[in-house]
Design a protein around this motif. Structure first.
Motif, mmCIF file in Angstrom:
data_model
loop_
_atom_site.group_PDB
_atom_site.id
_atom_site.type_symbol
_atom_site.label_atom_id
_atom_site.label_comp_id
_atom_site.label_asym_id
_atom_site.label_seq_id
_atom_site.Cartn_x
_atom_site.Cartn_y
_atom_site.Cartn_z
ATOM 1 N N LYS A 189 41.372 12.352 41.209
ATOM 2 C CA LYS A 189 40.283 12.014 42.124
ATOM 3 C C LYS A 189 40.523 12.624 43.506
ATOM 4 O O LYS A 189 39.597 13.139 44.147
ATOM 5 N N ALA A 190 41.771 12.552 43.976
ATOM 6 C CA ALA A 190 42.096 13.134 45.282
ATOM 7 C C ALA A 190 41.943 14.647 45.246
ATOM 8 O O ALA A 190 41.437 15.260 46.190
ATOM 9 N N TRP A 191 42.385 15.269 44.147
ATOM 10 C CA TRP A 191 42.269 16.731 44.027
ATOM 11 C C TRP A 191 40.805 17.152 43.961
ATOM 12 O O TRP A 191 40.415 18.154 44.561
ATOM 13 N N LEU A 192 39.992 16.377 43.234
ATOM 14 C CA LEU A 192 38.565 16.680 43.157
ATOM 15 C C LEU A 192 37.908 16.543 44.528
ATOM 16 O O LEU A 192 37.041 17.352 44.901
ATOM 17 N N ALA A 193 38.329 15.536 45.292
ATOM 18 C CA ALA A 193 37.770 15.348 46.636
ATOM 19 C C ALA A 193 38.085 16.550 47.531
ATOM 20 O O ALA A 193 37.238 16.982 48.328
ATOM 21 N N ILE A 194 39.288 17.112 47.407
ATOM 22 C CA ILE A 194 39.656 18.275 48.207
ATOM 23 C C ILE A 194 38.838 19.488 47.797
ATOM 24 O O ILE A 194 38.385 20.275 48.641
ATOM 25 N N ILE A 195 38.620 19.656 46.492
ATOM 26 C CA ILE A 195 37.799 20.774 46.009
ATOM 27 C C ILE A 195 36.383 20.669 46.556
ATOM 28 O O ILE A 195 35.807 21.653 47.037
ATOM 29 N N ILE A 196 35.808 19.472 46.499
ATOM 30 C CA ILE A 196 34.441 19.273 46.984
ATOM 31 C C ILE A 196 34.375 19.485 48.494
ATOM 32 O O ILE A 196 33.454 20.144 49.009
ATOM 33 N N ALA A 197 35.354 18.929 49.232
ATOM 34 C CA ALA A 197 35.357 19.082 50.686
ATOM 35 C C ALA A 197 35.463 20.548 51.093
ATOM 36 O O ALA A 197 34.874 20.977 52.086
ATOM 37 N N THR A 198 36.199 21.325 50.289
ATOM 38 C CA THR A 198 36.352 22.759 50.584
ATOM 39 C C THR A 198 35.103 23.547 50.224
ATOM 40 O O THR A 198 34.709 24.476 50.941
ATOM 41 N N GLY A 199 34.468 23.185 49.106
ATOM 42 C CA GLY A 199 33.412 24.033 48.572
ATOM 43 C C GLY A 199 31.987 23.586 48.774
ATOM 44 O O GLY A 199 31.063 24.366 48.533
ATOM 45 N N VAL A 200 31.764 22.348 49.220
ATOM 46 C CA VAL A 200 30.386 21.855 49.277
ATOM 47 C C VAL A 200 29.571 22.552 50.368
ATOM 48 O O VAL A 200 28.340 22.636 50.293
ATOM 49 N N ARG A 201 30.245 23.087 51.369
ATOM 50 C CA ARG A 201 29.554 23.767 52.471
ATOM 51 C C ARG A 201 29.494 25.263 52.193
ATOM 52 O O ARG A 201 30.494 25.951 52.268
ATOM 53 N N PRO A 202 28.329 25.811 51.850
ATOM 54 C CA PRO A 202 28.237 27.236 51.515
ATOM 55 C C PRO A 202 28.436 28.125 52.735
ATOM 56 O O PRO A 202 28.119 27.736 53.860
ATOM 57 N N CYS A 203 28.972 29.310 52.491
ATOM 58 C CA CYS A 203 29.175 30.278 53.563
ATOM 59 C C CYS A 203 27.826 30.855 54.009
ATOM 60 O O CYS A 203 26.984 31.208 53.173
ATOM 61 N N SER A 204 27.627 30.946 55.308
ATOM 62 C CA SER A 204 26.371 31.487 55.830
ATOM 63 C C SER A 204 26.161 32.931 55.389
ATOM 64 O O SER A 204 25.042 33.357 55.103
ATOM 65 N N GLY A 205 27.255 33.709 55.327
ATOM 66 C CA GLY A 205 27.138 35.085 54.878
ATOM 67 C C GLY A 205 26.689 35.180 53.436
ATOM 68 O O GLY A 205 25.854 36.023 53.082
ATOM 69 N N ALA A 206 27.219 34.299 52.573
ATOM 70 C CA ALA A 206 26.812 34.286 51.167
ATOM 71 C C ALA A 206 25.341 33.914 51.032
ATOM 72 O O ALA A 206 24.604 34.502 50.230
ATOM 73 N N LEU A 207 24.903 32.938 51.816
ATOM 74 C CA LEU A 207 23.493 32.537 51.778
ATOM 75 C C LEU A 207 22.585 33.692 52.190
ATOM 76 O O LEU A 207 21.553 33.957 51.552
ATOM 77 N N THR A 208 22.974 34.391 53.263
ATOM 78 C CA THR A 208 22.150 35.486 53.762
ATOM 79 C C THR A 208 22.038 36.610 52.744
ATOM 80 O O THR A 208 20.947 37.148 52.493
ATOM 81 N N VAL A 209 23.178 36.980 52.137
ATOM 82 C CA VAL A 209 23.185 38.063 51.151
ATOM 83 C C VAL A 209 22.350 37.702 49.935
ATOM 84 O O VAL A 209 21.540 38.499 49.443
ATOM 85 N N LEU A 210 22.515 36.479 49.436
ATOM 86 C CA LEU A 210 21.788 36.066 48.237
ATOM 87 C C LEU A 210 20.286 35.936 48.508
ATOM 88 O O LEU A 210 19.460 36.304 47.662
ATOM 89 N N LEU A 211 19.935 35.433 49.672
ATOM 90 C CA LEU A 211 18.517 35.342 50.028
ATOM 91 C C LEU A 211 17.881 36.729 50.102
ATOM 92 O O LEU A 211 16.773 36.950 49.608
ATOM 93 N N PHE A 212 18.595 37.668 50.729
ATOM 94 C CA PHE A 212 18.065 39.029 50.842
ATOM 95 C C PHE A 212 17.921 39.664 49.462
ATOM 96 O O PHE A 212 16.911 40.332 49.179
ATOM 97 N N ALA A 213 18.929 39.463 48.600
ATOM 98 C CA ALA A 213 18.870 40.036 47.253
ATOM 99 C C ALA A 213 17.703 39.464 46.461
ATOM 100 O O ALA A 213 17.028 40.185 45.714
ATOM 101 N N SER A 214 17.446 38.172 46.625
ATOM 102 C CA SER A 214 16.331 37.556 45.895
ATOM 103 C C SER A 214 14.988 38.043 46.411
ATOM 104 O O SER A 214 14.029 38.207 45.635
#
Length: 303
Positions: A189-214
């Motif tokens: 449970k603690a390890w899953l919480a760390i994974i979620i805390a690290t990954g739940v916030r998407p990178c702005s650069g990734a969002l921009t690239v994917l939006l442009f590609a779409s």
């Protein structure tokens, strides 16, 4: 003081000096990090446009640039590095867990960017300003989740005082067998919480690239770019995890012993301090979220 302790102390001193120099030039470092991300982002856009025009050889360049982008993103300021460093400095999970948790957190960050775009931009067809508002709420929620992780670390560390008391009682010399004392270990449970805390916030650069590609009709290539970016970030975080884990083990071998009551209390205090640092970091993140933009978001440092 033994030669091993002297060598370790010198390495620790050099590390502290380097970190102090980085902190003293933090503003310049942030500016360099942002400018580097913007430059690489322009290359990404160029390669996406080339792919859209039928130059599929640009796909290899796209993968290479996004991989480097991910590595440089991990080297810059960001919440994932702070969470991983704090966790591994104050805890000692198995080696496989210590390496896989930050790597999986990076992959989840890529998946969260894909989910964000597909659900909100494509599924609900939100406008750029509405997407920016959604990103703002998501980053606020991410900061709250990191704060909750810090609270959980502090609570778990405080509860471990019972183990300290049992250890003291086991060494009372009364001649009775009080049972083996085992330090409490983290669970999934603690390890899953760390994974979620690290990954739940998407990178702005990734969002921009994917939006442009779409927008230009090559969404699949946008997904490839985002996940390659996440792979680069994940491998960089694995390298950081190896360094922090080795540094912690050497410090514990030289200065603390697992069977020492003082060592157990010191580690408990370090875990409480680590949780407090995460809470403070979460407060800073919460108060410094990039404002909503009616024209859509651009790459922001620290994503």
């Amino acid at each position: 003081m033994s030669p091993a302790k002297i060598r370790f102390s010198l390495v620790a001193l050099v590390t502290i000096v380097l970190l102090s120099l980085l902190f003293s030039h933090w503003t310049a470092f942030l500016a360099w990090s942002l400018q580097t991300q913007i430059t690489l982002h322009r290359y990404l856009v160029t390669h996406l446009l080339q792919i859209n025009s039928g130059q599929y050889s640009a796909g290899l360049w796209l993968i290479g640039v996004t991989f480097v982008y991910g590595i440089l993103h991990a080297a810059g300021p960001g919440h994932g590095k702070f969470i991983v460093t704090t966790w591994l400095t104050t805890h000692q999970p198995p080696r496989g867990v210590a390496l896989s948790v930050p790597f999986l957190g990076s992959l989840v960050q890529g998946l969260s960017a894909i989910a964000f775009v597909f659900i909100l931009a494509i599924g609900f067809n939100l406008a750029l300003g509405e997407l920016s508002l959604s990103r703002w709420y998501l980053e606020k929620a991410s900061a709250l989740f990191i704060a909750a992780l810090g609270v959980m670390m502090m609570v778990n560390a405080w509860r471990s005082r019972k183990t300290d008391a049992a250890h003291h009682h086991a060494g009372c010399g009364c001649g009775h067998d009080h049972g083996a004392v085992v330090a409490p270990q983290e669970g999934w449970k603690a390890w899953l919480a760390i994974i979620i805390a690290t990954g739940v916030r998407p990178c702005s650069g990734a969002l921009t690239v994917l939006l442009f590609a779409s927008v230009i009709g090559i969404t699949r290539w946008g997904i490839v770019a985002v996940m390659t970016m996440a792979l680069g970030t994940g491998l960089a975080l694995v390298g950081l995890a190896l360094f922090v884990r080795h540094f912690r083990q050497r410090a514990q071998q030289l200065w603390l012993t697992d069977s020492s009551l003082t060592a157990m209390r010191t580690l408990r205090l370090l875990r409480i301090a680590g949780g407090a640092l995460l809470i403070l970091f979460a407060v800073v993140l919460f108060l410094t979220v990039v404002p909503v933009s009616a024209n859509g978001d651009y790459i922001a440092a620290g994503c």
